[in-house]
Write an enzyme that holds these catalytic residues in place. Structure first.
Site, PDB file in Angstrom:
ATOM      1  N   ASP A 483      35.889  44.282  32.747  1.00  0.00           N
ATOM      2  CA  ASP A 483      36.851  44.055  31.448  1.00  0.00           C
ATOM      3  C   ASP A 483      36.873  45.208  30.535  1.00  0.00           C
ATOM      4  OD1 ASP A 483      37.816  41.692  32.329  1.00  0.00           O
ATOM      5  OD2 ASP A 483      36.209  40.418  31.301  1.00  0.00           O
TER       6      ASP A 483
HETATM    7  C1  GLC Z   1      31.742  39.207  31.941  1.00  0.00           C
HETATM    8  C2  GLC Z   1      33.153  38.517  32.282  1.00  0.00           C
HETATM    9  C3  GLC Z   1      33.718  38.852  33.597  1.00  0.00           C
HETATM   10  C4  GLC Z   1      33.645  40.226  33.879  1.00  0.00           C
HETATM   11  C5  GLC Z   1      32.441  41.002  33.635  1.00  0.00           C
HETATM   12  C6  GLC Z   1      32.409  42.382  33.440  1.00  0.00           C
HETATM   13  O1  GLC Z   1      30.769  38.785  32.656  1.00  0.00           O
HETATM   14  O2  GLC Z   1      32.827  37.086  32.465  1.00  0.00           O
HETATM   15  O3  GLC Z   1      34.927  38.421  33.935  1.00  0.00           O
HETATM   16  O4  GLC Z   1      34.083  40.742  34.951  1.00  0.00           O
HETATM   17  O5  GLC Z   1      31.869  40.543  32.086  1.00  0.00           O
HETATM   18  O6  GLC Z   1      32.955  42.907  32.397  1.00  0.00           O
HETATM   19  C1  GLC Z   2      33.503  41.895  26.500  1.00  0.00           C
HETATM   20  C2  GLC Z   2      32.260  41.873  27.170  1.00  0.00           C
HETATM   21  C3  GLC Z   2      32.602  41.705  28.608  1.00  0.00           C
HETATM   22  C4  GLC Z   2      33.468  40.429  28.765  1.00  0.00           C
HETATM   23  C5  GLC Z   2      34.710  40.523  27.982  1.00  0.00           C
HETATM   24  C6  GLC Z   2      35.595  39.277  27.871  1.00  0.00           C
HETATM   25  O1  GLC Z   2      34.443  42.807  26.905  1.00  0.00           O
HETATM   26  O2  GLC Z   2      31.768  43.393  27.273  1.00  0.00           O
HETATM   27  O3  GLC Z   2      31.365  41.703  29.478  1.00  0.00           O
HETATM   28  O4  GLC Z   2      33.822  40.155  30.014  1.00  0.00           O
HETATM   29  O5  GLC Z   2      34.495  40.704  26.683  1.00  0.00           O
HETATM   30  O6  GLC Z   2      35.506  38.517  27.004  1.00  0.00           O
END
Ligand code: GLC
Ligand code: GLC
Length: 813
Positions: A483
Site C-alpha cells: 500500500d
Molecule cells: C497492511 C494492509 C495490507 C497491505 C500491507 C502492505 O497489512 O492490511 O492490505 O497489503 O499492509 O502494505
Molecule cells: C499504511 C500502512 C500499511 C497499510 C495502509 C492501509 O499505509 O503502512 O501497512 O496497509 O496504511 O491502511
C-alpha cells in the site's frame, strides 16, 4: 524473558504477570458478537461491525495503556482490587490470565479471597458471559462489596469519539431490577439496545458515569467503590455506564458464583415498545434466561469448547517438534479464524473505525480459513465480489455490516482483482464445489448489474490483461500489495493520505509483483476455464500468461533478483541501479512461487539474493538498503523511518511467501528457517524484545535498520496468519488440496524424521504418515493409500470414501 507459558493440553497461553510489555489480548466470539479482552480485563464489545455497532467504550492510545474494559471491583475492607489487576492496579497475591480458544479466564487472589472470572461469548448468542466465582480462602468471615462496571459506547464509535455537542445529550438508560438497559437512540431510528445484567438481586446500581467515578474520578478508584455504596443513578445524556453493586458475605471456605451477561438485542420496529418510552424487554429476558445459572453458563462454555475442538480437528499434525505442533494445531488456525472475522478492522492497533474489510485482505484471509468453515468462505467470496466494479476493479474496502464498498477509500489498487481468483481457486480446491461459479453476483452491490460469478473472475483476470504498460507489465494503479509504494500519487502536503490522494491511475508505472501474481493465479484461472469447457478462453489465457512471463524475464529481471517496479517516469524500482531500495522481497516471493524463469535458474538465484541481502536473525526485511530520504515519486514507503513498516521492516506477511518459494525450489531446511524465525512460539523466550503476544503474529517486526530491531507491532490482524498456515500446512508439511484430490508434497528440514497429519478433506478423514528415512528435503518415493500403492503424489478424490477414513503412508526419498 517470558511472561507466561503455553498450556498445550488446555490449548491456552497462561500469562503469569499482568505487566506484559503490551496488552496481550484475546478475541471472544466467532459469529456476530465480538469482544476483545486483554490480560488485564481491558477491551470492548461490538455487534458485527466495530465502527457502527459498538457496545462498550475503549480509549485507544490512552495512558496508562489499555484503559477501559469490563471490570469487576472487589472492596474488601479498605482494599480495592480487580481480578485482572487493572484498573485499580492493586498488587495481587496471585494472578494469572489464561487466554484460550474463544474464552479468557482470570484467576487472582488477595487477602484470602480468590476470584475466578471466566469471560466468553457463547456459540449462537449475541452476548458476552462473565462468570465470577468468589471464594473465601481465609479463616475468618468475609464481607465484601462487589461492583461491576462497563462504559457504554453510543453505538457509532466514530461519532462517539468526536461529536460531543450531540452525544452529551442523547444517552438514555432504563433499569429493571438487576438489568441495566442502554437505549441511546432507541427512541428514534435504532431498533436495538444493550443489556447488562446479573443473575442475582442487587444492592444498588449506577448508570451515570460521573456519579460512579465522582468529580475528576478515575477508573482506578471510582467514588462509588471507595464509598462502598452505589448512587442508584439514572443517566440522562452525558456518559451512560452500567454498574451493579452486590454485598457478599462468605464463610471460611464458602464460594459464590455470579453470572453477568452483556447482550445485544434487536426488536422489530413494530415491537419496540410496551409503553411510553418503555422498551420491549422480552428478547433480552429470553437471552438472559439462557445463561442465568452456573449450570447453564458451564454448559455454554462446554459447547464453545466442542465448537473449537471440531473446527481444529480438520487439520492437525503430530511431530517431534513441539512448537510446530502447538502453532499448527492451535494458534495458527485460531489466528486465521480471528483475521477472517475481523479482517483489519478491530484490534488494539486498529481502532475499528478506520478500515472495514479489505478486498485483498479478506481474499487472503480465506487462504488460511477455508478448511475450517467452507460455507462461510463461500459466502464471504460472494460478498467481496459484489463490491467489484463492472470493469473488474474493486473497492479497496467494504463495511461488514452493510457489505457495501467504502467510497472514502475508493479503488485503484491493481492487485485487488487477482486476489479474488486466488481466494476462489483455494475454495474450489478445498471443496470441489464449482457451483459457486454460477451464483448471480452484483457489481457495486447493484443487483441490476449482476452476472454469474464466473464473469467476475473473467473480468478480474482481464483487468490485468487490459492494463499493461510499456514493458507489457501490469500497471500498478494506486498501489499493489504494498500500500505504501505509491508511484502515481506525488504527495507533497503533510497530512494528505497516500491511500487516497492524487490520481489512482497512471499510464506508466508498472508492477513486477502483480506480474508474478498474474502468472501464479492466472494458471488457476486457466484450470477453472477448462473445467467449464471454455477451451478457447483457456488457450487465450495461457498466451497472456506466457507473454507475462516473457515480459518479466526481459524487463523485470535485474541480474541477481526480480525488480520491483517501474515508476511513473519509467525509472527502475528495486534494482542494483537504485541508490536505496535496491532489492524488495515481494517480487522474489511471487515470481518464484509463479516459477518464472525456473528453468533458467532465476528462482534459485532470486532466493540466494534474499538470503544474502534481506535476511536477519529475526526474519527477512522487506527491502534493502532502507530509504533514508523522502522520495516523492515512491510515496509512503519512504515516509517511514528505516526499519519500520514497509520501509525495510520485517513485514511478517511476506516472509511465508519466501518460505513457500523455497519449497518450490526444494530447499526444506531454508523454508523451515524462514518459518521459524518469525513464528511466535519460537520467539517466546525473547518476549521482552518482541513485546507482542507470543501466540500470534504481528504485522511487523522492526528491521535491522531500526533502533528497536526485533520489536513487533500491530499484533493479531495480519495476512501473516493465513499465509503462514498455508505455508506450513500445504508447503512445508505439504498436505495440499488440489482440484482433483489431495496432494502430498512435503518440503521439510532433512533432520525431521517424519510426521503424521490428520486432515479432513471433502468429507474424508485422511490419516497421513510421512516418513523421511533418507533424510531428504523434498520428494515422495512411494505413496500408499489404504494399502495400495498410488503413482505420483496426489490421492485422487474418491466420492465413495466420503464419511470414511483413509490411511496414507508417504515415504520421502
Ligand atoms: C497492511 C494492509 C495490507 C497491505 C500491507 C502492505 O497489512 O492490511 O492490505 O497489503 O499492509 O502494505
Ligand atoms: C499504511 C500502512 C500499511 C497499510 C495502509 C492501509 O499505509 O503502512 O501497512 O496497509 O496504511 O491502511
Amino acid at each position: 524473558m517470558k511472561f507466561g507459558y503455553f498450556d498445550d493440553t488446555r490449548k491456552e497461553y497462561v500469562i503469569t504477570s499482568p505487566k506484559t510489555p503490551l496488552p496481550w489480548i484475546n478475541y471472544l466470539g466467532s459469529e456476530s458478537f465480538f469482544s476483545l479482552v486483554s490480560n488485564t480485563c481491558g477491551g470492548y464489545s461490538f455487534y458485527k461491525d466495530a465502527k457502527l455497532l459498538r457496545l462498550t467504550r475503549y480509549r485507544y492510545n490512552n495512558v496508562p495503556y489499555d484503559s477501559n474494559g469490563h471490570y469487576y471491583y472487589i472492596k474488601d475492607g479498605d482494599t480495592i482490587w480487580n481480578p485482572g489487576w487493572m484498573p485499580s492496579k492493586t498488587e495481587l497475591d496471585t494472578y494469572c490470565c489464561r487466554h484460550g480458544l474463544g474464552y479468557s479466564v482470570f484467576e487472582a487472589s488477595k487477602n484470602g479471597l480468590s476470584a475466578v472470572l471466566t469471560d466468553f461469548v457463547p456459540v449462537g448468542a449475541s452476548c458476552e458471559v462473565n462468570k465470577l466465582t468468589l471464594t473465601n480462602m481465609s479463616k475468618g468471615l468475609k464481607e465484601i462489596d462487589l461492583f461491576s462496571y462497563v462504559e457504554f459506547c453510543l453505538w457509532n464509535a466514530m461519532d462517539d469519539m468526536t461529536n460531543f455537542q450531540r452525544n452529551f445529550s442523547t444517552g438514555e438508560v432504563e433499569v429493571h431490577g438487576s438489568e441495566i438497559y442502554h437505549k441511546t437512540e432507541y427512541r428514534e431510528r435504532r431498533n436495538h439496545y444493550a443489556v447488562f445484567a446479573v443473575n442475582a438481586p442487587i444492592d444498588g446500581f449506577d448508570t451515570d458515569r460521573d456519579t460512579f467515578l465522582g468529580a475528576y474520578g478515575e477508573n482506578s478508584a471510582p467514588a462509588v467503590v471507595v464509598n462502598g455504596k452505589s448512587g442508584d443513578s439514572v443517566a440522562s445524556g452525558w456518559a451512560p455506564v452500567g454498574s451493579h453493586h452486590l454485598k457478599i458475605t462468605l464463610q471460611p471456605g464458602e464460594s459464590r458464583d455470579l453470572i453477568f451477561v452483556l447482550g445485544y438485542v434487536e426488536n422489530k420496529p413494530e415491537e419496540k415498545w410496551v409503553g411510553l418510552n418503555q422498551i420491549n424487554r422480552a428478547p433480552a429476558l429470553a437471552l438472559l434466561e439462557k445463561f442465568n445459572t452456573v449450570e447453564k453458563a458451564d454448559a455454554a462454555l462446554a459447547e464453545l469448547a466442542s465448537y473449537w475442538e471440531n473446527l481444529l480437528s480438520h487439520f492437525s499434525v503430530s511431530s517431534e517438534e513441539k512448537k510446530l505442533d502447538r502453532m499448527v494445531n492451535i494458534w495458527h488456525q485460531y489466528q486465521c479464524m480471528v483475521t477472517f472475522n475481523m479482517s483489519r478492522s478491530a484490534s488494539y492497533f486498529e481502532s475499528g473505525i478506520g478500515r472495514g474489510m479489505g478486498f485483498r485482505d479478506s481474499c487472503q484471509d480465506l487462504l488460511g480459513f477455508v478448511h475450517l468453515i467452507p460455507d462461510r468462505a463461500r459466502e464471504r467470496i460472494l460478498d467481496i465480489a459484489a463490491t467489484q466494479f463492472e470493469d473488474g476493479s474493486a473497492y479497496h474496502q467494504y463495511q461488514p455490516l452493510t457489505k457495501k464498498g467504502n467510497a472514502d477509500i475508493g479503488s485503484g489498487f491493481n492487485d485487488d482483482p487477482l486476489w479474488l481468483i486466488a481466494a476462489t481457486a483455494t475454495y474450489i480446491k478445498e471443496t470441489g464445489d464449482y457451483t459457486i461459479l454460477d451464483e448471480r453476483t452484483p457489481y457495486d452491490n447493484d443487483d441490476s448489474k449482476a452476472t454469474d460469478f464466473m464473469e467476475h473472475l473473467r473480468r478480474s483476470f482481464l483487468y490485468t490483461v487490459t492494463h499493461l504498460g510499456s514493458h507489457k507489465l501490469p500497471l500498478i494503479g494506486r498501489a499493489d500489495w504494498n500500500d505504501c509504494l505509491n508511484l502515481n500519487c506525488f504527495s507533497e502536503e503533510p497530512g494528505e493520505s497516500f491511500q487516497t490522494f492524487g490520481p489512482s491511475e497512471g499510464p506508466v508505472a508498472e508492477s513486477i509483483f502483480i506480474a508474478g501474481m498474474f502468472v501464479r493465479y492466472g494458471k488457476d484461472y486457466v484450470t477453472i476455464c477448462r473445467h467449464r469447457g471454455l477451451e478457447e478462453e483457456a488457450v487465450e489465457a495461457e498466451k497472456a500468461i506466457a507473454a507475462m512471463e516473457k515480459a518479466v524475464i526481459e524487463a523485470g529481471w535485474d541480474g541477481e533478483w526480480f525488480m520491483r517496479a517501474y515508476d511513473a517516469h519509467g525509472d527502475k524500482v528495486g534494482s542494483k541501479d537504485c541508490e536505496e531500495g535496491k532489492i524488495f522481497i515481494e517480487p522474489q516471493g511471487f515470481c518464484v512461487m509463479a516459477e518464472i524463469g525456473k528453468d533458467q535458474g532465476l528462482c534459485q538465484k532470486s532466493m540466494e539474493s534474499v538470503e544474502k541481502y534481506l535476511d536477519t536473525k529475526y526474519g527477512i526485511v522487506l527491502l534493502q538498503p532502507c530509504y533514508t530520504k523522502y522520495h516523492v515519486e515512491l510515496g509512503e514507503i519512504t515516509s517511514y523511518p528505516g526499519g519500520y513498516k514497509e520501509n525495510a521492516g520485517i513485514f511478517c506477511h511476506n516472509n511465508p511467501w519466501i518460505s513457500i518459494a523455497e519449497t518450490v525450489i526444494g530447499r526444506g531446511d531454508r523454508a523451515w528457517q524462514v518459518y521459524t524465525r518469525t513464528c511466535p512460539a519460537y520467539l517466546e523466550e525473547i518476549s521482552e524484545v518482541h513485546r507482542t503476544e507470543p501466540y500470534v503474529y504481528s504485522q511487523m517486526i522492526a528491521g535491522k535498520d531500526a533502533p528497536n530491531f526485533g520489536e513487533a507491532k500491530n499484533s493479531w490482524l495480519t495476512g501473516t496468519a493465513a499465509w503462514t498456515f498455508l505455508n506450513v500446512s500445504q508447503f512445508i508439511l505439504g498436505i495440499r488440496p488440489d482440484y482433483d484430490g489431495l496432494m502430498i508434497d512435503p518440503c521439510i528440514p532433512k533432520n525431521l524424521k517424519g510426521f503424521e497429519v490428520a486432515r479432513t478433506f471433502r468429507g474424508i478423514d485422511y490419516h497421513i504418515e510421512v516418513l523421511n528415512p533418507e533424510h531428504v528435503e523434498k520428494g515422495i518415493a512411494k505413496l500408499i493409500v489404504d494399502g495400495k500403492e498410488v503413482s505420483g503424489n496426489t490421492i485422487p478424490f474418491d466420492s465413495n470414501m466420503v464419511g470414511k477414513s483413509v490411511h496414507v503412508t508417504a515415504v520421502m526419498g
